[in-house]
Design an enzyme around this catalytic site. Structure first.
Site, PDB file in Angstrom:
ATOM      1  N   ASP A 183     -26.689  33.152   0.862  1.00  0.00           N
ATOM      2  CA  ASP A 183     -25.668  32.127   0.617  1.00  0.00           C
ATOM      3  C   ASP A 183     -24.937  31.838   1.925  1.00  0.00           C
ATOM      4  O   ASP A 183     -24.702  32.735   2.731  1.00  0.00           O
ATOM      5  CB  ASP A 183     -24.683  32.594  -0.463  1.00  0.00           C
ATOM      6  CG  ASP A 183     -24.008  31.430  -1.158  1.00  0.00           C
ATOM      7  OD1 ASP A 183     -24.232  31.230  -2.370  1.00  0.00           O
ATOM      8  OD2 ASP A 183     -23.247  30.683  -0.482  1.00  0.00           O
ATOM      9  N   ASP A 206     -27.736  29.539   5.864  1.00  0.00           N
ATOM     10  CA  ASP A 206     -27.656  28.128   5.490  1.00  0.00           C
ATOM     11  C   ASP A 206     -29.095  27.691   5.248  1.00  0.00           C
ATOM     12  O   ASP A 206     -29.897  27.639   6.194  1.00  0.00           O
ATOM     13  CB  ASP A 206     -27.019  27.312   6.617  1.00  0.00           C
ATOM     14  CG  ASP A 206     -26.897  25.833   6.249  1.00  0.00           C
ATOM     15  OD1 ASP A 206     -27.668  25.358   5.384  1.00  0.00           O
ATOM     16  OD2 ASP A 206     -26.039  25.146   6.828  1.00  0.00           O
ATOM     17  N   VAL A 207     -29.418  27.391   4.009  1.00  0.00           N
ATOM     18  CA  VAL A 207     -30.824  27.145   3.645  1.00  0.00           C
ATOM     19  C   VAL A 207     -31.405  25.903   4.309  1.00  0.00           C
ATOM     20  O   VAL A 207     -32.616  25.693   4.268  1.00  0.00           O
ATOM     21  CB  VAL A 207     -31.011  27.038   2.110  1.00  0.00           C
ATOM     22  CG1 VAL A 207     -30.722  28.363   1.440  1.00  0.00           C
ATOM     23  CG2 VAL A 207     -30.162  25.908   1.531  1.00  0.00           C
ATOM     24  N   ASN A 240     -32.272  27.754  -5.092  1.00  0.00           N
ATOM     25  CA  ASN A 240     -31.258  27.262  -6.018  1.00  0.00           C
ATOM     26  C   ASN A 240     -30.057  26.585  -5.347  1.00  0.00           C
ATOM     27  O   ASN A 240     -29.375  25.776  -5.966  1.00  0.00           O
ATOM     28  CB  ASN A 240     -30.781  28.468  -6.864  1.00  0.00           C
ATOM     29  CG  ASN A 240     -29.447  28.256  -7.519  1.00  0.00           C
ATOM     30  OD1 ASN A 240     -29.372  27.625  -8.577  1.00  0.00           O
ATOM     31  ND2 ASN A 240     -28.369  28.764  -6.913  1.00  0.00           N
ATOM     32  N   TYR A 255     -28.805  12.943  -4.211  1.00  0.00           N
ATOM     33  CA  TYR A 255     -29.092  14.091  -5.088  1.00  0.00           C
ATOM     34  C   TYR A 255     -30.307  13.781  -5.961  1.00  0.00           C
ATOM     35  O   TYR A 255     -31.210  14.619  -6.119  1.00  0.00           O
ATOM     36  CB  TYR A 255     -27.853  14.363  -5.938  1.00  0.00           C
ATOM     37  CG  TYR A 255     -27.898  15.595  -6.814  1.00  0.00           C
ATOM     38  CD1 TYR A 255     -27.936  16.876  -6.255  1.00  0.00           C
ATOM     39  CD2 TYR A 255     -27.848  15.473  -8.208  1.00  0.00           C
ATOM     40  CE1 TYR A 255     -27.942  18.003  -7.068  1.00  0.00           C
ATOM     41  CE2 TYR A 255     -27.854  16.592  -9.023  1.00  0.00           C
ATOM     42  CZ  TYR A 255     -27.898  17.858  -8.454  1.00  0.00           C
ATOM     43  OH  TYR A 255     -27.898  18.975  -9.262  1.00  0.00           O
ATOM     44  N   LYS A 307     -33.817  15.819  -5.791  1.00  0.00           N
ATOM     45  CA  LYS A 307     -34.330  16.589  -6.931  1.00  0.00           C
ATOM     46  C   LYS A 307     -35.669  16.017  -7.425  1.00  0.00           C
ATOM     47  O   LYS A 307     -36.555  16.781  -7.826  1.00  0.00           O
ATOM     48  CB  LYS A 307     -33.294  16.618  -8.062  1.00  0.00           C
ATOM     49  CG  LYS A 307     -32.009  17.387  -7.707  1.00  0.00           C
ATOM     50  CD  LYS A 307     -32.267  18.857  -7.417  1.00  0.00           C
ATOM     51  CE  LYS A 307     -30.952  19.658  -7.351  1.00  0.00           C
ATOM     52  NZ  LYS A 307     -31.172  21.084  -7.077  1.00  0.00           N
ATOM     53  N   THR A 316     -20.547  25.675 -14.608  1.00  0.00           N
ATOM     54  CA  THR A 316     -20.425  26.442 -13.361  1.00  0.00           C
ATOM     55  C   THR A 316     -19.257  25.842 -12.567  1.00  0.00           C
ATOM     56  O   THR A 316     -18.744  24.770 -12.920  1.00  0.00           O
ATOM     57  CB  THR A 316     -21.707  26.338 -12.499  1.00  0.00           C
ATOM     58  OG1 THR A 316     -21.794  25.007 -11.985  1.00  0.00           O
ATOM     59  CG2 THR A 316     -22.960  26.684 -13.286  1.00  0.00           C
TER      60      THR A 316
HETATM   61  N1  LIG Z   1     -24.164  23.151 -12.908  1.00  0.00           N
HETATM   62  C1  LIG Z   1     -24.868  22.115 -13.385  1.00  0.00           C
HETATM   63  O1  LIG Z   1     -24.444  21.383 -14.295  1.00  0.00           O
HETATM   64  C2  LIG Z   1     -26.245  21.826 -12.813  1.00  0.00           C
HETATM   65  C3  LIG Z   1     -27.017  20.836 -13.436  1.00  0.00           C
HETATM   66  C4  LIG Z   1     -28.288  20.549 -12.946  1.00  0.00           C
HETATM   67  C5  LIG Z   1     -28.767  21.230 -11.843  1.00  0.00           C
HETATM   68  N2  LIG Z   1     -27.972  22.174 -11.244  1.00  0.00           N
HETATM   69  C6  LIG Z   1     -28.539  22.844 -10.074  1.00  0.00           C
HETATM   70  O2  LIG Z   1     -28.321  24.233 -10.186  1.00  0.00           O
HETATM   71  C7  LIG Z   1     -28.210  24.803  -8.891  1.00  0.00           C
HETATM   72  C8  LIG Z   1     -26.973  25.669  -8.823  1.00  0.00           C
HETATM   73  O3  LIG Z   1     -25.838  24.900  -9.152  1.00  0.00           O
HETATM   74  P1  LIG Z   1     -24.456  25.581  -9.576  1.00  0.00           P
HETATM   75  O4  LIG Z   1     -23.820  24.680 -10.548  1.00  0.00           O
HETATM   76  O5  LIG Z   1     -24.689  26.997  -9.919  1.00  0.00           O
HETATM   77  O6  LIG Z   1     -23.653  25.456  -8.185  1.00  0.00           O
HETATM   78  P2  LIG Z   1     -22.426  26.299  -7.589  1.00  0.00           P
HETATM   79  O7  LIG Z   1     -21.620  25.307  -6.835  1.00  0.00           O
HETATM   80  O8  LIG Z   1     -21.756  27.143  -8.623  1.00  0.00           O
HETATM   81  O9  LIG Z   1     -23.145  27.299  -6.549  1.00  0.00           O
HETATM   82  C9  LIG Z   1     -23.871  26.813  -5.469  1.00  0.00           C
HETATM   83  C10 LIG Z   1     -24.018  27.929  -4.445  1.00  0.00           C
HETATM   84  O10 LIG Z   1     -24.832  27.419  -3.378  1.00  0.00           O
HETATM   85  C11 LIG Z   1     -24.247  27.839  -2.163  1.00  0.00           C
HETATM   86  N3  LIG Z   1     -24.674  26.926  -1.085  1.00  0.00           N
HETATM   87  C12 LIG Z   1     -24.299  25.642  -0.893  1.00  0.00           C
HETATM   88  N4  LIG Z   1     -24.875  25.139   0.211  1.00  0.00           N
HETATM   89  C13 LIG Z   1     -25.640  26.142   0.727  1.00  0.00           C
HETATM   90  C14 LIG Z   1     -26.477  26.238   1.859  1.00  0.00           C
HETATM   91  N5  LIG Z   1     -26.635  25.218   2.696  1.00  0.00           N
HETATM   92  N6  LIG Z   1     -27.110  27.414   2.108  1.00  0.00           N
HETATM   93  C15 LIG Z   1     -26.951  28.463   1.261  1.00  0.00           C
HETATM   94  N7  LIG Z   1     -26.163  28.432   0.161  1.00  0.00           N
HETATM   95  C16 LIG Z   1     -25.510  27.283  -0.096  1.00  0.00           C
HETATM   96  C17 LIG Z   1     -22.758  27.782  -2.399  1.00  0.00           C
HETATM   97  O11 LIG Z   1     -22.041  28.561  -1.435  1.00  0.00           O
HETATM   98  C18 LIG Z   1     -22.672  28.356  -3.812  1.00  0.00           C
HETATM   99  O12 LIG Z   1     -22.573  29.772  -3.795  1.00  0.00           O
HETATM  100  C19 LIG Z   1     -28.240  23.632  -7.903  1.00  0.00           C
HETATM  101  O13 LIG Z   1     -29.549  23.481  -7.390  1.00  0.00           O
HETATM  102  C20 LIG Z   1     -27.885  22.437  -8.763  1.00  0.00           C
HETATM  103  O14 LIG Z   1     -28.410  21.240  -8.267  1.00  0.00           O
HETATM  104  C21 LIG Z   1     -26.746  22.484 -11.693  1.00  0.00           C
END
Ligand SMILES: NC(=O)c1ccc[n+]([C@@H]2O[C@H](COP(=O)([O-])OP(=O)(O)OC[C@H]3O[C@@H](n4cnc5c(N)ncnc54)[C@H](O)[C@@H]3O)[C@@H](O)[C@H]2O)c1
Length: 247
Positions: free
Chosen positions: A37, A63-64, A90, A154, A158, A188
């Site tokens: 992360d 940083d991914v 993720n 986005y 995706k 989340t």
């Molecule tokens: N929550 C939703 O409703 C939802 C819906 C569809 C898809 N998603 C997908 O689920 C995944 C997780 O989402 P979430 O809601 O848990 O998000 P979140 O914001 O709770 O967590 C995201 C995490 O990614 C980390 N991050 C951000 N940029 C980064 C980088 N460049 N390198 C490394 N780490 C990084 C952040 O520090 C954080 O810990 C994402 O791919 C998102 O697109 C989420």
């Protein structure tokens, strides 16, 4: 379920939300988890909680979207674990606004973190994943196949990610399996500043009438990563409470 016991799993964005739930699920199933992360504090907090509960976890700042960070992560994991069985890709970045108003930097950042990162991660970990005959699970979104105004980068990232998953599955089979989960609205921190009426409408848009929990997405990721999914590759599994099926 024949899960990921004694395997090594890398979870990007494991410091929060779905990534943190996934890290906990893998660790509870017996894996050693590497939380990658960019937010070091969040990554350290999640791994400290897992270790306090007797599970195996460490954080690697990454940083991914940065190839050098992936190289460092691969070196660290090779040195400490000697293998990688699962990559859960993720982490995400978001920028909203219609395309004609979206700054180019925002477009690039979203594409890099949501799409390019999976390519960089697979490239960096490829020798380790191949040696382990492992698998990759990418986290997509319903935005990848449905047009929702306001999220052009986005959606493009995706949609591209699901295409990349099919490509990687074809490329690396039968040695590696590559799949995606496709979440709908999941409770989340990314929703923390969303007005209540928008949250209500979003929940009602699902067939099941509610937001999903991060643990429910983690369960789908754990399934795809496990040997129970041994004949599944190149697929995108919706975990959206029926969001994408409703008119
Ligand atoms: N929550 C939703 O409703 C939802 C819906 C569809 C898809 N998603 C997908 O689920 C995944 C997780 O989402 P979430 O809601 O848990 O998000 P979140 O914001 O709770 O967590 C995201 C995490 O990614 C980390 N991050 C951000 N940029 C980064 C980088 N460049 N390198 C490394 N780490 C990084 C952040 O520090 C954080 O810990 C994402 O791919 C998102 O697109 C989420």
């Amino acid at each position: 379920m024949s899960g990921v016991a004694d395997r090594v799993a890398v979870v990007t964005g494991g410091g929060s939300g779905i990534g943190a739930a996934c890290a906990r699920r893998f660790a509870a199933d017996g894996a050693a988890v590497v939380v990658a992360d960019v937010d070091a504090e969040a990554g350290e907090r999640v791994t400290a909680e897992l270790r306090a509960d007797g599970m195996r976890a460490c954080h690697v700042a990454c940083d991914v979207a940065v190839a050098d960070d992936w190289r460092r992560l691969a070196d660290t994991v090779r040195a400490e674990h000697g293998r990688v069985d699962v990559l859960a890709s993720n982490a995400y970045a978001m920028a909203d606004g219609p395309a004609h108003e979206l700054p180019e930097d925002d477009w690039d950042r979203v594409i890099d973190v949501c799409l390019k990162a999976t390519y960089l991660g697979v490239r960096a970990l490829h020798p380790l994943l191949v040696a382990a005959r492992g698998n990759v699970v990418a986290v997509s979104s319903v935005h990848g196949s449905v047009g929702v105004p306001g999220f052009p980068a986005y959606a493009a990232a995706k949609g591209g990610l699901e295409s990349l998953v099919r490509q990687l599955a074809a490329e690396y089979g039968p040695t590696l399996r590559v799949n995606a989960v496709v979440p709908g609205p999941i409770d989340t921190p990314q929703w923390s500043r969303t007005p209540a009426e928008v949250m209500k409408a979003e929940a009602e848009r699902t067939v099941l009438g509610r937001f999903g929990r991060a643990e429910e997405v983690a369960a789908a990721i754990a399934f795809l990563a496990s040997d129970d999914a041994s004949f599944i590759t190149g697929t995108a599994l919706p975990v959206d409470g029926g969001w994408s099926k409703r008119w």
